[in-house]
Design a protein around this motif. Structure first.
Motif, PDB file in Angstrom:
ATOM      1  N   VAL A  85       0.833  -1.213   0.000  1.00 54.41           N
ATOM      2  CA  VAL A  85       0.000   0.000   0.000  1.00 54.41           C
ATOM      3  C   VAL A  85       0.863   1.257   0.000  1.00 54.41           C
ATOM      4  N   THR A  86       1.921   1.286   0.825  1.00 51.73           N
ATOM      5  CA  THR A  86       2.751   2.499   0.867  1.00 51.73           C
ATOM      6  C   THR A  86       3.550   2.678  -0.423  1.00 51.73           C
ATOM      7  N   PHE A  87       4.049   1.589  -1.019  1.00 51.41           N
ATOM      8  CA  PHE A  87       4.747   1.711  -2.305  1.00 51.41           C
ATOM      9  C   PHE A  87       3.786   2.275  -3.351  1.00 51.41           C
ATOM     10  N   ILE A 408      -6.476  10.750  -2.337  1.00 53.36           N
ATOM     11  CA  ILE A 408      -7.335  11.899  -2.618  1.00 53.36           C
ATOM     12  C   ILE A 408      -6.713  12.785  -3.698  1.00 53.36           C
ATOM     13  N   PHE A 409      -5.412  13.065  -3.575  1.00 51.49           N
ATOM     14  CA  PHE A 409      -4.734  13.890  -4.582  1.00 51.49           C
ATOM     15  C   PHE A 409      -4.864  13.276  -5.970  1.00 51.49           C
ATOM     16  N   TYR A 410      -4.691  11.968  -6.048  1.00 52.06           N
ATOM     17  CA  TYR A 410      -4.752  11.303  -7.358  1.00 52.06           C
ATOM     18  C   TYR A 410      -6.166  11.361  -7.921  1.00 52.06           C
ATOM     19  N   ASN A 411      -7.150  11.021  -7.093  1.00 56.29           N
ATOM     20  CA  ASN A 411      -8.533  11.013  -7.583  1.00 56.29           C
ATOM     21  C   ASN A 411      -8.995  12.402  -8.000  1.00 56.29           C
ATOM     22  N   VAL A 412      -8.617  13.421  -7.245  1.00 55.56           N
ATOM     23  CA  VAL A 412      -9.020  14.789  -7.595  1.00 55.56           C
ATOM     24  C   VAL A 412      -8.300  15.264  -8.853  1.00 55.56           C
ATOM     25  N   THR A 413      -7.011  14.906  -8.993  1.00 56.05           N
ATOM     26  CA  THR A 413      -6.223  15.362 -10.141  1.00 56.05           C
ATOM     27  C   THR A 413      -6.623  14.672 -11.433  1.00 56.05           C
ATOM     28  N   PHE A 414      -6.737  13.345 -11.418  1.00 54.08           N
ATOM     29  CA  PHE A 414      -6.964  12.585 -12.648  1.00 54.08           C
ATOM     30  C   PHE A 414      -8.425  12.169 -12.848  1.00 54.08           C
ATOM     31  N   MET A 422      -9.038   1.328 -10.256  1.00 57.08           N
ATOM     32  CA  MET A 422      -8.187   2.252  -9.504  1.00 57.08           C
ATOM     33  C   MET A 422      -9.014   3.141  -8.585  1.00 57.08           C
ATOM     34  N   PHE A 423     -10.149   3.624  -9.061  1.00 54.97           N
ATOM     35  CA  PHE A 423     -10.986   4.482  -8.226  1.00 54.97           C
ATOM     36  C   PHE A 423     -11.418   3.742  -6.972  1.00 54.97           C
ATOM     37  N   TRP A 424     -11.847   2.503  -7.113  1.00 58.02           N
ATOM     38  CA  TRP A 424     -12.351   1.754  -5.976  1.00 58.02           C
ATOM     39  C   TRP A 424     -11.237   1.277  -5.060  1.00 58.02           C
ATOM     40  N   VAL A 425     -10.058   0.975  -5.623  1.00 57.85           N
ATOM     41  CA  VAL A 425      -8.902   0.631  -4.781  1.00 57.85           C
ATOM     42  C   VAL A 425      -8.516   1.833  -3.929  1.00 57.85           C
ATOM     43  N   ASN A 426      -8.434   3.001  -4.570  1.00 57.02           N
ATOM     44  CA  ASN A 426      -8.084   4.219  -3.827  1.00 57.02           C
ATOM     45  C   ASN A 426      -9.127   4.544  -2.758  1.00 57.02           C
ATOM     46  N   ALA A 432     -10.531   2.486   4.707  1.00 62.13           N
ATOM     47  CA  ALA A 432      -9.874   1.611   5.681  1.00 62.13           C
ATOM     48  C   ALA A 432      -8.870   2.397   6.526  1.00 62.13           C
ATOM     49  N   SER A 433      -8.133   3.303   5.896  1.00 59.47           N
ATOM     50  CA  SER A 433      -7.138   4.093   6.617  1.00 59.47           C
ATOM     51  C   SER A 433      -7.802   5.072   7.583  1.00 59.47           C
TER      52      SER A 433
END
Length: 461
Positions: A85-87, A408-414, A422-426, A432-433
């Motif tokens: 997850v962190t990678f 959040i940054f990725y979903n908002v940007t792309f 990818m949307f659901w994984v993020n 969970a976090s």
């Protein structure tokens, strides 16, 4: 990518795939912090050194203890899942940073990302203060861990010596103060290469020591069941998860990527591969060998298990060598986490129009950095129980910065499709976090309350 038309004040980027034009005004002049501390001259190898030093630290010595709370299956599973997850998270941050750099606005700091993507309020009132608290908290922890290593070495040869822990913390603070004067993040590249080697060396020492003791006649009886009542076991699981999550935490990924010389595309991924190859080597070897050798008796730091009830279970030279490696690596790690605080002070008190080494900039730089380290050292001496507080920081600080905000940054940007994996994984990682932040925070506060009776200022423990 389509054509780029330049004028004296504007940059227009046309994107044929997305079908819109983006207008970028000329980026503002860099402030003194970005210009002097986050100078962009490094290679992907240098980035790997910085990443490794920011993540791989003596906290890995607590991994066998985390296994006592999670058991074999839970420990190995979460150690692996946290790595994946962190990678993934850090790579997403890198992709977002590269995207904005290609659009003409390179973001050099975490708060720059928050300002541009979420709005200025997020940068000013949440991300900025949160990152500062984590970095300054780590700077407090550096002299504390270094001081404890120095005290242990001292007591090896002077068991009845009169020196107290706060004196050794002060010595570590002086070393940190000297390292704090290195002018930029990039100037730490050789220090961090040495730090990388040191982390592998002391992890190897611990793994070899655990295996040796586990096979020796002095080997303690080993049990791998999770202890405690159902309530204790439940809180223990979340404590164990928080410990491992903190072991992978960085919180300064944008600042590390800022040290890369342009073009930055693809370099951060190579640096992450360097870092995670070291993580795989050190984390698994220490966690598995330590838990195997001592079972559910593994201490809060595995080195404590190397000291028997009546004698040392390994030669003195082994403890001397291992603690020297830890001491030196901690000093390098502390210098890395000083950089965001140094950058903030430089941005506040420095003048970007003057030279980096002009009297106008050198005097406030030396004063602000010295006062910062002095304050951290005093707090470390006052609060030797600070690791309990850092566990709380890990829950409320490291997890949001390293597990939640990158998604959040990725979903908002792309804006990936809501029907994409990818949307659901993020989204799953965010949810969970967030749950982990709440429960891990409660578990950390509970541990502080349980340990409160042992707390007193300037303790010698």
């Amino acid at each position: 990518m389509g054509t780029v038309t330049r004028s004296s004040s504007e940059v227009y980027t046309s994107d044929s795939e997305k079908g819109f034009a983006i207008n970028h005004s000329t980026p503002p002049e860099l402030d003194a912090g970005a210009k002097f501390v986050l100078v962009s001259r490094g290679s992907w190898l240098h980035c790997g050194y910085h990443l490794t030093t920011s993540i791989v630290a003596p906290v890995l010595l607590t991994l066998p203890f985390a296994f006592t709370l999670l058991g074999w299956v839970g420990g190995v599973l979460w150690l692996t899942l946290a790595a994946v997850v962190t990678f993934y998270s850090y790579n997403l941050l890198s992709v977002v940073l590269e995207h904005h750099a290609q659009l003409g606005r390179r973001q050099l700091r975490f708060r720059d990302m928050a300002r541009d993507i979420l709005g200025p309020g997020w940068a000013k009132y949440y991300v900025g203060p949160l990152q500062f608290a984590i970095c300054f908290g780590t700077v407090i922890g550096g002299p504390l861990v270094g001081g404890k290593s120095l005290k242990f070495i001292y007591q090896l040869y002077h068991p009845d010596g009169a020196m107290k822990l706060y004196q050794f913390i002060s010595i570590s603070g002086v070393v940190t103060l000297l390292l704090a004067q290195l002018p930029s993040f990039h100037s730490l590249r050789h220090v961090n290469l040495i730090s990388l080697v040191l982390s592998v060396l002391y992890a190897t020492c611990v793994a070899v020591g655990s295996i040796y003791i586990g096979h020796s006649k002095d080997a303690p009886p080993r049990h791998y069941s999770v202890r405690g009542s159902d309530v204790d076991q439940l809180f223990g699981v979340f404590n164990g998860i928080s410990i491992i999550a903190t072991a992978y935490a960085s919180g300064i990924i944008p600042e590390i990527q800022a040290t890369l010389a342009p073009p930055v595309k693809g370099k951060m991924l190579k640096g992450l591969c360097v870092c995670y190859s070291v993580i795989a080597t050190t984390y698994y070897s220490v966690a598995i060998s330590g838990y195997w050798a001592f079972g559910n008796d593994s201490g809060a730091t595995i080195l404590a298990n190397f000291i028997g009830k009546t004698k040392l279970l390994l030669p003195k030279w082994f403890f001397l060598m291992t603690n020297i490696f830890i001491l030196l690596q901690v000093m390098a790690m502390t210098a890395v986490y000083l950089q965001p605080t140094n950058e903030l002070f430089e941005a506040t008190f420095g003048d970007p129009k003057m030279g980096q080494f002009s009297i106008r900039n050198v005097v406030p730089r030396v004063l602000s950095r010295s006062l910062s380290v002095a304050a951290a050292t005093v707090l470390a001496a006052m609060l030797p129980f600070f690791p309990d507080i850092m566990a709380l920081f890990g829950a409320f600080g490291c997890i949001p910065l390293d597990f939640i905000l990158p998604m959040i940054f990725y979903n908002v940007t792309f804006k990936p499709s809501k029907y994409s994996i990818m949307f659901w994984v993020n989204t799953l990682i965010i949810v969970a976090s967030s749950i982990l932040v709440v429960i891990g925070g409660i578990a950390s506060i509970r541990q502080i309350v349980l340990d409160a009776k042992t707390y007193h200022l300037f303790s010698d423990m």
